[in-house]
Design a protein around this motif. Structure first.
Motif, short mmCIF file in Angstrom:
data_model
loop_
_atom_site.label_atom_id
_atom_site.label_comp_id
_atom_site.label_asym_id
_atom_site.label_seq_id
_atom_site.Cartn_x
_atom_site.Cartn_y
_atom_site.Cartn_z
N SER A 6 15.92 92.04 17.04
CA SER A 6 14.50 92.41 17.00
C SER A 6 14.11 92.93 15.62
O SER A 6 13.00 92.67 15.14
CB SER A 6 14.21 93.50 18.05
N ARG A 7 15.02 93.64 14.98
CA ARG A 7 14.76 94.12 13.63
C ARG A 7 14.66 92.94 12.65
O ARG A 7 13.81 92.92 11.76
CB ARG A 7 15.87 95.09 13.19
N VAL A 8 15.54 91.94 12.84
CA VAL A 8 15.49 90.75 11.99
C VAL A 8 14.16 90.02 12.17
O VAL A 8 13.53 89.60 11.20
CB VAL A 8 16.67 89.80 12.31
N ALA A 9 13.72 89.89 13.42
CA ALA A 9 12.45 89.22 13.70
C ALA A 9 11.29 89.94 13.02
O ALA A 9 10.39 89.31 12.46
CB ALA A 9 12.21 89.13 15.21
N ARG A 10 11.31 91.27 13.06
CA ARG A 10 10.24 92.05 12.43
C ARG A 10 10.28 91.89 10.91
O ARG A 10 9.24 91.77 10.26
CB ARG A 10 10.37 93.52 12.82
N MET A 11 11.48 91.89 10.33
CA MET A 11 11.61 91.72 8.88
C MET A 11 11.13 90.35 8.44
O MET A 11 10.60 90.18 7.34
CB MET A 11 13.07 91.92 8.46
N ALA A 12 11.31 89.34 9.28
CA ALA A 12 10.94 87.97 8.92
C ALA A 12 9.50 87.62 9.28
O ALA A 12 9.07 86.49 9.06
CB ALA A 12 11.89 86.99 9.61
N SER A 13 8.74 88.56 9.80
CA SER A 13 7.44 88.26 10.40
C SER A 13 6.30 88.09 9.41
O SER A 13 5.25 87.55 9.77
CB SER A 13 7.06 89.39 11.38
N ALA A 14 6.46 88.58 8.18
CA ALA A 14 5.38 88.55 7.18
C ALA A 14 4.12 89.21 7.73
O ALA A 14 3.00 88.79 7.46
CB ALA A 14 5.08 87.12 6.74
N GLY A 15 4.30 90.27 8.52
CA GLY A 15 3.17 91.03 9.06
C GLY A 15 2.67 90.54 10.40
O GLY A 15 1.93 91.26 11.08
N GLN A 16 3.04 89.35 10.84
CA GLN A 16 2.62 88.83 12.13
C GLN A 16 3.68 89.18 13.18
O GLN A 16 4.42 88.33 13.67
CB GLN A 16 2.39 87.32 12.06
N HIS A 17 3.72 90.47 13.51
CA HIS A 17 4.81 90.99 14.34
C HIS A 17 4.81 90.39 15.75
O HIS A 17 5.87 90.12 16.31
CB HIS A 17 4.72 92.51 14.40
N GLY A 18 3.62 90.20 16.32
CA GLY A 18 3.56 89.64 17.67
C GLY A 18 4.05 88.21 17.71
O GLY A 18 4.79 87.82 18.61
N LEU A 19 3.64 87.40 16.73
CA LEU A 19 4.08 86.02 16.67
C LEU A 19 5.60 85.94 16.50
O LEU A 19 6.27 85.17 17.20
CB LEU A 19 3.39 85.30 15.50
N ALA A 20 6.15 86.76 15.58
CA ALA A 20 7.59 86.75 15.35
C ALA A 20 8.35 87.15 16.60
O ALA A 20 9.38 86.54 16.95
CB ALA A 20 7.94 87.68 14.19
N ILE A 71 25.58 80.01 13.32
CA ILE A 71 24.22 80.18 12.81
C ILE A 71 23.94 81.65 12.52
O ILE A 71 23.37 82.01 11.48
CB ILE A 71 23.20 79.64 13.83
N LEU A 72 24.36 82.54 13.42
CA LEU A 72 24.08 83.97 13.26
C LEU A 72 24.84 84.57 12.09
O LEU A 72 24.40 85.59 11.54
CB LEU A 72 24.42 84.71 14.56
N TYR A 73 25.94 83.98 11.72
CA TYR A 73 26.63 84.47 10.53
C TYR A 73 25.73 84.30 9.30
O TYR A 73 25.66 85.20 8.45
CB TYR A 73 27.96 83.73 10.33
N GLN A 74 25.05 83.17 9.21
CA GLN A 74 24.13 82.94 8.10
C GLN A 74 22.92 83.88 8.19
O GLN A 74 22.43 84.40 7.18
CB GLN A 74 23.66 81.48 8.09
N VAL A 75 22.41 84.08 9.41
CA VAL A 75 21.30 85.02 9.62
C VAL A 75 21.71 86.43 9.18
O VAL A 75 20.94 87.16 8.55
CB VAL A 75 20.84 85.03 11.09
N SER A 76 22.94 86.81 9.50
CA SER A 76 23.44 88.14 9.14
C SER A 76 23.49 88.32 7.62
O SER A 76 23.19 89.41 7.11
CB SER A 76 24.83 88.37 9.74
N ARG A 77 23.87 87.28 6.92
CA ARG A 77 23.89 87.35 5.45
C ARG A 77 22.48 87.57 4.91
O ARG A 77 22.27 88.38 4.00
CB ARG A 77 24.50 86.07 4.88
N TRP A 78 21.50 86.86 5.46
CA TRP A 78 20.10 87.03 5.06
C TRP A 78 19.63 88.46 5.37
O TRP A 78 18.97 89.11 4.56
CB TRP A 78 19.24 86.01 5.80
N TYR A 79 19.97 88.92 6.56
CA TYR A 79 19.59 90.26 7.01
C TYR A 79 20.18 91.33 6.09
O TYR A 79 19.47 92.26 5.66
CB TYR A 79 20.07 90.42 8.45
N LYS A 80 21.45 91.20 5.77
CA LYS A 80 22.10 92.19 4.90
C LYS A 80 21.42 92.26 3.53
O LYS A 80 21.19 93.35 2.99
CB LYS A 80 23.57 91.85 4.74
#
Length: 336
Positions: A61-75, A119-128
């Motif tokens: 959920s934190r990753v989704a919020r970080m990737a939302s570009a301000g559109q939190h509901g859409l993300a 896939i999530l390993y790559q997402v984790s690298r982006w998140y970090k």
């Protein structure tokens, strides 16, 4: 039930690489489920899958919020619709694969979990990387909602009541809709599974709609409109024919599912800076309510009838009227 604890911990100490680890629990749970030899082993497999979910949701959920570009509901809607779409495909795959080929065919679904780990390993690298970036910190920063602590507490209580009404009702449909159709209309097991897919697909569709609509017209309106809006259809359901039962459950799933992404983002905005804790609390409560609701409604069905359960559950969406108690928020960046 572990999710709020994990969310609280990761708010203080983010764990980017917990995402593939979480999917590892799911992978092991599916393999065990495919070989389960008694009831205890089935429960152990379900517990492993549940542990994967509890680790996964707060951080993702934190990753989704970080990737939302301000559109939190859409993300949040895009994130959640993955799970709901998977849930909707579950009965369909059960009818097409598990019923004809047996329990061991569950092992094939573990391959999806294995792919997800990669896939999530790559997402984790982006998140970090983005945890230390200016944009990443800004997306998770604290803001001033203009509400007192008492108002925030009352609003959270209202949201929890709404989650209770939504997921207790959905538990009745998720867990017992196939039995209801078989008992009342005499349909086959496979046909009942296809009908359950119709409902769960509507839930997935409603999830993707609720977030972006909340971004544009306000989350409070989506919350009360979705749960209270499902009430008339829920009240008609126990009296409908087979055709209209399918029409009504599609509409109910579409309308009521649009609430959760709006509820979650609204709650995150009520308690800014605690994305993991709030996500863990609400995901945990949602799944917990579904589990408790399934058990409670199962006992009620054994004591009375499955039709009686659907009569009782039809009144639950009326609790959506409590959404009128939710406050309107004004967002201002908090000063250090």
């Amino acid at each position: 039930l572990l999710q709020p604890i994990i969310g609280l911990f990761t708010d203080k100490r983010p764990q980017p690489f917990s995402l593939p680890t979480a999917m590892g629990f799911t992978f092991m749970g599916l393999l065990l489920l495919s070989q389960a030899w008694n009831f205890s082993s089935v429960v152990a497999a379900a517990a492993l899958i549940g542990m994967g979910s509890s680790v996964f949701h707060p951080e993702s959920s934190r990753v989704a919020r970080m990737a939302s570009a301000g559109q939190h509901g859409l993300a949040q809607s895009i994130f959640q619709v993955g799970g709901n779409l998977g849930s909707s495909l579950g009965p369909l795959l059960a009818a097409l694969i598990i019923v004809p080929f047996g329990q061991r065919s569950v092992a094939w679904f573990s391959l999806a979990a294995l792919l997800a780990m990669l896939i999530l390993y790559q997402v984790s690298r982006w998140y970090k990387f983005h945890l230390t970036s200016v944009r990443g910190r800004a997306s998770l920063s604290k803001t001033n909602t203009g509400l007192t602590r008492k108002q925030v507490t009352r609003a959270l209580v209202v949201l929890l009541v709404l989650v209770f009404s939504k997921y207790f009702y959905l538990a009745g449909l998720n867990s017992y809709f196939t039995f209801y159709l078989i008992h009342r209309f005499g349909v086959s097991i496979q046909y009942a599974q296809y009908c359950l897919f119709v409902f769960l697909f509507a839930v997935a569709l409603g999830t993707i709609v609720g977030g972006p609509v909340g971004d544009h017209i306000g989350r409070k309106r989506v919350i009360w409109g979705s749960i209270l809006g499902a009430a008339p259809f829920a009240l008609m359901l126990p009296y409908a024919s087979l055709f209209w039962t399918l029409v009504l459950v599609f509409v109910i799933g579409l309308v009521i599912a649009s609430a959760f992404s709006a509820i979650l983002v609204y709650a995150q905005e009520l308690v800014p800076g605690k994305t993991g804790t709030i996500s863990g609390l609400f995901f945990g409560l949602a799944f917990g309510m579904a589990g408790i609701g399934a058990a409670a409604l199962g006992n009620l069905a054994d004591a009375t009838s499955i039709e009686y359960v659907y009569h009782v559950c039809s009144f639950l969406p009326l609790l959506g009227v409590t959404a009128f108690l939710l406050p309107n928020m004004k967002h201002r960046t908090a000063k250090a």
